[in-house]
Design a protein around this motif. Structure first.
Motif, short mmCIF file in Angstrom:
data_model
loop_
_atom_site.label_atom_id
_atom_site.label_comp_id
_atom_site.label_asym_id
_atom_site.label_seq_id
_atom_site.Cartn_x
_atom_site.Cartn_y
_atom_site.Cartn_z
N GLN A 357 15.62 -66.19 10.63
CA GLN A 357 16.09 -65.12 9.76
C GLN A 357 15.38 -65.17 8.41
O GLN A 357 15.00 -64.13 7.86
CB GLN A 357 17.61 -65.23 9.57
N PHE A 358 15.19 -66.38 7.88
CA PHE A 358 14.51 -66.51 6.59
C PHE A 358 13.08 -66.01 6.70
O PHE A 358 12.58 -65.30 5.82
CB PHE A 358 14.55 -67.96 6.12
N TRP A 359 12.40 -66.39 7.79
CA TRP A 359 11.01 -65.97 7.98
C TRP A 359 10.89 -64.52 8.46
O TRP A 359 9.80 -63.96 8.46
CB TRP A 359 10.33 -66.88 9.00
N ASN A 360 12.00 -63.98 8.92
CA ASN A 360 11.96 -62.65 9.56
C ASN A 360 10.90 -62.65 10.66
O ASN A 360 10.04 -61.76 10.74
CB ASN A 360 11.67 -61.55 8.52
N SER A 361 10.97 -63.69 11.49
CA SER A 361 9.93 -63.90 12.50
C SER A 361 10.37 -63.34 13.85
O SER A 361 11.56 -63.22 14.13
CB SER A 361 9.63 -65.40 12.63
N PRO A 362 9.41 -63.00 14.69
CA PRO A 362 9.73 -62.36 15.97
C PRO A 362 10.33 -63.28 17.01
O PRO A 362 11.01 -62.83 17.93
CB PRO A 362 8.38 -61.80 16.43
N ARG A 363 10.08 -64.58 16.89
CA ARG A 363 10.55 -65.49 17.94
C ARG A 363 10.59 -66.91 17.39
O ARG A 363 9.93 -67.21 16.39
CB ARG A 363 9.63 -65.42 19.16
N MET A 364 11.33 -67.75 18.05
CA MET A 364 11.39 -69.18 17.71
C MET A 364 11.48 -69.98 18.99
O MET A 364 12.14 -69.56 19.95
CB MET A 364 12.62 -69.49 16.85
N PRO A 365 10.84 -71.13 19.05
CA PRO A 365 10.99 -71.98 20.23
C PRO A 365 12.41 -72.52 20.31
O PRO A 365 13.06 -72.75 19.29
CB PRO A 365 9.97 -73.10 20.00
N HIS A 366 12.89 -72.75 21.51
CA HIS A 366 14.25 -73.24 21.72
C HIS A 366 14.30 -74.73 22.00
O HIS A 366 15.38 -75.27 22.23
CB HIS A 366 14.91 -72.46 22.87
N ALA A 367 13.14 -75.38 22.01
CA ALA A 367 13.10 -76.81 22.33
C ALA A 367 11.88 -77.42 21.66
O ALA A 367 10.95 -76.71 21.26
CB ALA A 367 13.02 -77.00 23.86
N PRO A 368 11.87 -78.74 21.51
CA PRO A 368 10.70 -79.40 20.93
C PRO A 368 9.43 -79.11 21.72
O PRO A 368 9.46 -78.84 22.92
CB PRO A 368 11.06 -80.89 20.99
N GLY A 369 8.30 -79.17 21.02
CA GLY A 369 7.01 -78.99 21.66
C GLY A 369 6.43 -80.31 22.13
O GLY A 369 7.12 -81.33 22.20
N LEU A 370 5.16 -80.28 22.42
CA LEU A 370 4.47 -81.45 22.94
C LEU A 370 4.06 -82.38 21.80
O LEU A 370 3.37 -81.97 20.87
CB LEU A 370 3.23 -81.03 23.74
N LYS A 371 4.48 -83.63 21.91
CA LYS A 371 4.03 -84.65 20.97
C LYS A 371 2.57 -85.00 21.27
O LYS A 371 2.05 -84.68 22.34
CB LYS A 371 4.91 -85.88 21.06
N ALA A 484 3.83 -61.40 6.53
CA ALA A 484 4.43 -62.74 6.48
C ALA A 484 3.45 -63.80 6.00
O ALA A 484 3.86 -64.92 5.67
CB ALA A 484 4.98 -63.12 7.84
N PHE A 485 2.17 -63.45 5.95
CA PHE A 485 1.14 -64.44 5.57
C PHE A 485 0.21 -63.86 4.52
O PHE A 485 -1.00 -64.06 4.56
CB PHE A 485 0.35 -64.85 6.82
N SER A 486 0.80 -63.19 3.54
CA SER A 486 -0.02 -62.45 2.57
C SER A 486 -0.07 -63.11 1.21
O SER A 486 -0.26 -62.45 0.18
CB SER A 486 0.53 -61.01 2.43
N TRP A 487 0.10 -64.43 1.16
CA TRP A 487 0.06 -65.13 -0.13
C TRP A 487 -1.33 -65.03 -0.75
O TRP A 487 -2.35 -64.99 -0.06
CB TRP A 487 0.41 -66.61 0.06
N SER A 488 -1.36 -65.08 -2.06
CA SER A 488 -2.64 -65.08 -2.77
C SER A 488 -2.90 -66.40 -3.49
O SER A 488 -4.01 -66.63 -3.99
CB SER A 488 -2.69 -63.93 -3.78
N HIS A 489 -1.88 -67.28 -3.55
CA HIS A 489 -2.02 -68.54 -4.28
C HIS A 489 -1.02 -69.54 -3.70
O HIS A 489 0.07 -69.16 -3.25
CB HIS A 489 -1.74 -68.33 -5.77
N PRO A 490 -1.36 -70.83 -3.67
CA PRO A 490 -0.44 -71.81 -3.08
C PRO A 490 0.90 -71.90 -3.78
O PRO A 490 1.89 -72.33 -3.17
CB PRO A 490 -1.22 -73.13 -3.18
N SER A 491 0.99 -71.49 -5.04
CA SER A 491 2.28 -71.50 -5.72
C SER A 491 3.28 -70.59 -5.03
O SER A 491 4.49 -70.87 -5.01
CB SER A 491 2.12 -71.07 -7.19
N GLU A 492 2.79 -69.49 -4.44
CA GLU A 492 3.68 -68.57 -3.73
C GLU A 492 4.20 -69.21 -2.45
O GLU A 492 5.35 -69.00 -2.06
CB GLU A 492 2.91 -67.28 -3.42
N ILE A 493 3.35 -69.99 -1.79
CA ILE A 493 3.78 -70.69 -0.57
C ILE A 493 4.83 -71.74 -0.94
O ILE A 493 5.87 -71.86 -0.27
CB ILE A 493 2.58 -71.35 0.12
#
Length: 870
Positions: A357-371, A484-493
């Motif tokens: 919700q914070f990222w307003n992202s389309p999807r999220m994984p439901h389990a850990p990925g590959l180590k 969602a990835f339109s930053w112009s400077h690392p301070s914004e990130i």
């Protein structure tokens, strides 16, 4: 050549270990940097180790990747980024989000890490992002989460100076975290702090130990179980703020002391010191973590501190010290495959929903990925169709490294972002993307005590290099996620990340820096180091001292652990190889290898082996040996020493295919991991050792690069050029021709032969200046390497082909103090003739040991040896 940003000192942070030392970096006219320790930084108060001091020697353009490349062809950025976005999108569309993966690094800045994690987990929708920190501190993360309910490091550096007793287990602090070692050494000297070292090897750290426990490899959990059981017997475990006490105690009482390999007296002394010290700190590192039971070992340490209440207050607690500059920052942003940003849990649907919700992202994984290990197995099996490797060198650093290299080579599409053009991994890439390096990057890092500091740019990026966060963002935009990835400077990130931490804080996370959520660029640029949390009344608070943890019940969790030892060596594979770092190099030497003075202390990978083992194998000092497993083989120089126990040799990890013919020790190690943390067991590989039957040995120096064509070679930088150690299994027919080919020189050399001694010496000279020289012998070459290295910097003289300085000039010998360039022979002469009695007196007389202090243990050991011999 770099154009400097300004001529004023810039406050930044060292890019090496997790100590996170503050640095004052001043650009110089030649494009380099003048380096000093930052006296105002609370991690180091102006101290730097020799690696940090040499940073200015490592920032030149030599060897850098200067432009994007596709299939070896130089291209423009747009073409490269378009291709990356298209190939990743195609793989996701055809095979699903889990068909792609990122493998990243504890050397990334937090902002880079955050963007990579957001892209993979929030927008691609896979948790297949892992990091080389999996090789470093994953077992500590897993242990913390089991015990505390969160990956929280409760300790601070000041605890080393406030403790009554400090235990170092699986940590060669003197070489791997030298500035912390100097703080501890000072505390011992001034306050009488007791120091206990638990390590199968006698390392430089043992020079300040009141007690060195030479434990059987892998038996650390048994020691702390025995401590826990005895602490109960002495009435020290009445802690009502933990669960699982009785179960952990029951298991601890059943531990067999014989497992440790220690005498009853040694165990009693350790337990007495620990139990009698109210303020006790247990520092642990890779010797604990890099094990197939590393998480259990971590929890036995945590058990002792939690049960006795020795945690979360000044001068007491367990303390994991990390090996990389931003391993902690990576943990905080969810850079590991089994975590979400801000210490949230990927398995928790409430946490997943909050982040999505914070990222307003389309999807999220439901389990850990590959180590990490499983990730490269999936690459090998063809499950991963597109792989992006950022700021790391897995073809050299992963266990079973040859198999990993073959897997990468066989992957459908491989992208590598790096600062260097040639590494063991870049040569396997379809696309190479030039990234900025230290001195050019702009962002934040978190050190081992949870202190966030700034890395600030001091130099303009070389060539077309770009920041990692920007590269990732531009690919994300091309994949359709522009806003969602339109930053112009690392301070914004950083501000976005801080705002997300406020959401996490509301969900109970320990990591909360939400006071920084509205940070502007000016405040970001002027940020001073701070320990998190940084939110409201929680500013910089300590954790767990009041008995409150981050578990659902609010109570700590003790874990019962049944200790187990590594699989023993067999008759055919009779040795258990330990691996680790040397004092003056770091990782695969892409940075430290550029500094001549950092190679003067350890220019060649050695196999430290007990004299009795060497004798039984017919190996003489300075000869060569093959060290092998079913996975691979390396050839290493023999160093006989009783610092290692019989059957337990040691080899350093730093040499790659770029610096040695056969020095990648992780080609030997099995891909055997801790089942909870996924961290590989890199400290206990069963190996066989045989002689490398060299027909000749050589040593070469040259003003220009050296091109060895023999079975064994190790190359290193010198102040005036290069050097190489050489050996071969067959003797060249014509040494003149061999020398010309080695150095790329057409002219005839000066040759001196001594058939009686079996030596040949060649020198290529131009206008009274040495261009190159080669010394060949049937035995390991006995010449003064420091003298020959210095010969490249001055006019040639008659002593050159003698290989040693004239009688009226001192042979410096092997470098001990890299800061000052002082060698062992000068130290011996000064100590004996001036009757120097302490390391401080040596520092006053010569300067050795008086700067960064990394060499002080070696100087002390040398003084003790001279005193004993006298």
């Amino acid at each position: 050549m770099n154009t400097h940003v300004s001529c004023r000192p810039v406050r930044t942070t060292c890019p090496y270990c997790g100590v996170g030392c503050g640095v004052l970096a001043t650009p110089t006219a030649d494009g380099g940097l003048a380096i000093k320790g930052d006296p105002d930084h609370p991690a180091n108060f102006g101290r730097l180790c020799v690696k940090g001091m040499a940073l200015g020697e490592t920032v030149g353009p030599a060897g850098r990747l200067l432009s994007p490349r596709v299939s070896g062809r130089q291209v423009e950025w747009n073409e490269a980024l378009d291709l990356v976005a298209r190939r990743f999108s195609e793989a996701i569309e055809k095979h699903g989000p889990d068909a792609v993966a990122f493998y990243v690094s504890g050397q990334l800045l937090t902002e880079d890490y955050y963007v990579a994690n957001k892209l993979m987990k929030g927008f691609i929708g896979s948790a297949n992002i892992d990091t080389n920190s999996r090789l470093c501190m994953a077992s500590s993360v897993a242990g913390h989460r089991r015990a505390f309910g969160s990956d929280t490091v409760p300790g601070r550096y000041e605890d080393l100076e406030e403790a009554d007793c400090v235990v170092l287990v699986g940590s060669n602090l003197a070489w791997c975290h030298p500035v912390l070692f100097q703080r501890l050494a000072r505390a011992r000297e001034v306050q009488g702090t007791k120091v206990i070292v638990i390590d199968p090897r006698r390392t430089a750290t043992c020079e300040i130990a009141d007690l060195h426990l030479r434990v059987r490899p892998g038996a650390d959990a048994a020691i702390f179980n025995l401590l826990l059981a005895e602490a109960e017997r002495r009435g020290l475990t009445a802690n009502a703020s933990v669960d699982g006490m009785e179960e952990a105690l029951t298991t601890a009482r059943q531990t067999d002391a014989a497992m440790t390999g220690l005498s009853a007296d040694e165990l009693d002394r350790f337990i007495d010191l620990w139990c009698a010290s109210d303020k006790v700190v247990t520092v642990y590192s890779q010797g604990i973590n890099q094990s197939d039971s590393g998480t259990d070992k971590v929890n036995t340490i945590l058990n002792c501190h939690m049960a006795t209440g020795r945690i979360g207050r000044p001068g007491m607690g367990p303390f994991s010290v990390t090996g990389q500059p931003n391993a902690m920052g990576g943990r905080e942003v969810g850079g590991l495959a089994n975590m979400l940003a801000c210490h949230l849990d990927i398995d928790d649907p409430v946490h997943r929903q909050a982040v999505q919700q914070f990222w307003n992202s389309p999807r999220m994984p439901h389990a850990p990925g590959l180590k990490a290990v499983d990730m490269f197995r999936a690459v090998e099996d063809g499950q991963i169709k597109a792989l992006w490797i950022i700021c790391t060198n897995p073809a050299m650093s992963m266990p079973d490294a040859d198999r990993v290299a073959r897997a990468i080579a066989g992957c459908d599409f491989v992208v590598v972002s790096d600062i260097m053009a040639r590494t063991d991994t870049t040569r396997l890439a379809d696309v190479l993307l030039p990234a900025t390096g230290w001195g050019e990057k702009d962002g934040t890092v978190t050190n081992s005590e949870r202190r966030i500091s700034r890395q600030r740019p001091t130099l303009v990026p070389v060539g077309q290099a770009r920041h990692d966060w920007r590269i990732l963002s531009e690919v994300a935009q091309r994949m359709g996620w522009h806003d969602a990835f339109s930053w112009s400077h690392p301070s914004e990130i950083f501000g976005e990340y801080a705002a997300l931490s406020g959401v996490a804080g509301q969900l109970g996370s320990d990591f909360d820096i939400s006071d920084c959520a509205t940070i502007n660029r000016s405040d970001y640029d002027s940020m001073t180091p701070f320990i998190w949390p940084r939110a409201g009344t929680r500013q910089g608070k300590r954790f767990f001292g009041e008995g409150t943890y981050h578990t659902p019940t609010g109570r700590g969790r003790m874990v019962p652990v049944v200790p187990r030892l590594p699989q023993p060596a067999t008759t055919d594979v009779a040795f258990q190889l330990n691996t680790g770092r040397v004092r003056d190099h770091w990782h695969s030497m892409t940075r430290t290898g550029a500094s001549p003075r950092l190679s003067r202390h350890s220019a060649e990978p050695c196999l430290e082996i007990h004299p009795s083992d060497a004798e039984s194998l017919g190996l003489s000092p300075a000869s060569l040996a093959r060290v092998s497993t079913p996975r691979g083989e390396v050839v290493l120089r023999i160093l006989t020493t009783d610092c290692v126990a019989p059957g337990q040799p040691f080899a350093p990890i730093h040499w790659s295919d770029q610096t040695a013919s056969s020095g990648r020790v992780n080609g030997l190690t099995p891909a055997m991991v801790d089942h909870l943390s996924g961290q590989p067991a890199l400290k206990s590989t069963n190996v066989s050792i045989t002689a490398f039957e060299a027909k000749w040995y050589g040593y070469a120096v040259s003003r220009h690069s050296i091109d060895p064509n023999c079975e064994y070679w190790v190359a290193a930088r010198l102040a005036g050029g290069y050097q190489a150690e050489l050996a071969g299994l067959s003797v060249p027919l014509d040494w003149t021709e061999a020398g010309q080919r080695l150095f790329g020189i057409d002219r005839k050399p000066i040759i001196v032969r001594d058939d009686k001694r079996g030596t040949i010496r060649l020198a290529f000279v131009e206008e009274d200046r040495l261009i190159a020289a080669l010394f060949v012998s049937a035995d390991p070459v006995a010449v003064s390497r420091s003298h020959l290295a210095d010969s490249l910097l001055k006019d040639i003289d008659a002593t050159l082909l003698a290989g040693r300085p004239a009688a009226d000039r001192q042979d410096e010998g092997a470098t001990i103090c890299a800061c000052t360039g002082i060698g062992i022979n000068r130290l011996i002469a000064a100590i004996t003739t001036q009757k120097l009695l302490t390391v401080d007196e040596v520092g006053e007389a010569l300067g050795a040991g008086a700067n960064c202090g990394s060499c002080r243990p070696e100087i002390k050991a040398l003084m003790l040896r001279l005193l004993t011999d006298a």
